[in-house]
Design a protein around this motif. Sequence first.
Motif, PDB file in Angstrom:
ATOM      1  N   LYS A   7       0.811  -1.147   0.033  1.00 33.44           N
ATOM      2  CA  LYS A   7      -0.003   0.042  -0.128  1.00 33.44           C
ATOM      3  C   LYS A   7       0.750   1.196   0.024  1.00 33.44           C
ATOM      4  O   LYS A   7       2.080   1.193   0.588  1.00 33.44           O
ATOM      5  N   GLU A 172      -6.591  -6.527  11.077  1.00 31.02           N
ATOM      6  CA  GLU A 172      -7.630  -5.577  11.428  1.00 31.02           C
ATOM      7  C   GLU A 172      -6.728  -4.005  11.202  1.00 31.02           C
ATOM      8  O   GLU A 172      -7.168  -3.316  10.407  1.00 31.02           O
ATOM      9  N   GLU A 175      -5.378  -3.728   7.600  1.00 30.01           N
ATOM     10  CA  GLU A 175      -6.414  -3.428   6.327  1.00 30.01           C
ATOM     11  C   GLU A 175      -7.009  -2.121   6.600  1.00 30.01           C
ATOM     12  O   GLU A 175      -7.070  -1.579   5.561  1.00 30.01           O
ATOM     13  N   LYS A 176      -7.363  -1.952   7.707  1.00 32.38           N
ATOM     14  CA  LYS A 176      -7.971  -0.488   7.765  1.00 32.38           C
ATOM     15  C   LYS A 176      -7.698   0.589   8.843  1.00 32.38           C
ATOM     16  O   LYS A 176      -7.422   1.809   8.497  1.00 32.38           O
ATOM     17  N   GLU A 180      -4.545   3.777   9.565  1.00 34.55           N
ATOM     18  CA  GLU A 180      -4.822   5.370   8.884  1.00 34.55           C
ATOM     19  C   GLU A 180      -4.284   6.518   9.900  1.00 34.55           C
ATOM     20  O   GLU A 180      -4.690   7.487   9.501  1.00 34.55           O
ATOM     21  N   ARG A 184       0.758   5.480  10.140  1.00 34.96           N
ATOM     22  CA  ARG A 184       0.734   4.956   8.983  1.00 34.96           C
ATOM     23  C   ARG A 184       2.171   4.966   8.253  1.00 34.96           C
ATOM     24  O   ARG A 184       2.316   6.232   7.940  1.00 34.96           O
TER      25      ARG A 184
END
Length: 212
Positions: A7, A172, A175-176, A180, A184
């Motif tokens: 990512k 968890e 993933e998101k 954030e 990050r």
Amino acid sequence: MDNKNIKNAKDIKKGKSKKFIVFEGIDGSGKSTQAKMLADRINAILDYEPTNSEVGKLIRKGLSEGCFEKETLALLFAGDRVEHCKELEKRLEKNHIICDRYVYSSMVYQNTQGIDMKYICDINKYARVPDIVVLLDLNPELSMLRVNDRTGNNEIFEKIEFQKIIREKYLEIFEKIEFENMFRPPIYIKIDANKGILKLHEEIFNLIKEHI
Ligand SMILES: Nc1ncnc2c1ncn2[C@@H]1O[C@H](COP(=O)(O)OP(=O)(O)O)[C@@H](O)[C@H]1O
Ligand SMILES: Cc1cn([C@H]2C[C@H](O)[C@@H](COP(=O)(O)OP(=O)(O)O)O2)c(=O)[nH]c1=O
């Protein structure tokens, strides 16, 4: 490289500076093995948390004897990290640094023990954000088989049911949700760690070399 588990790759400046690379994953997922192999291959310094500072030693004593409250442990991990980060910038001028566990371990383990996530982030707010985070994902039943092959005593966290929760929490945050936030990283890579040591190393190296 087109890998759906990488990512934010756009943010990193390849070759421009030395990189701070972190390995995370449940106990026995292969972090120490892979961190060392990668460090040897890219000529990086190998760090780990808990560190071997006085605070780190206290943490290890606490983990094996179970003598600290979870709140105390959370603060000790954060304090150990402050000490670790103190010289990080300077050391990164000359070398890549690879670290076996970092602030994400606090987000996962201390939160699972019931410490509030915002509080964990607050007490770790001076921790440098890594350039690359590698999450080694492995079924705890496999990781526990590996750990039980190791010599020495199992520490308090090395229990299979607990590791299942830890794995889910890593997935968890990866993933998101909490990724954030302030920790990050520009690049994070999730890898299926259920493969041979050499194969896993090649896979990690091929993904990392694109960015250093
Ligand atoms: N890919 C692998 N396949 C099988 N065994 C492994 C693999 N990676 C590491 N091991 C072994 O599993 C044990 C735990 O590995 P280690 O790197 O210490 O994990 P961690 O640092 O995540 O706890 C060690 O005995 C190690 O030799
Ligand atoms: C860095 C860190 C580790 N830990 C825990 C995870 C491990 O169970 C334990 C010791 O770390 P470590 O020696 O890296 O364990 P392993 O090699 O088995 O993966 O400390 C935390 O709870 N919070 C943290 O911030």
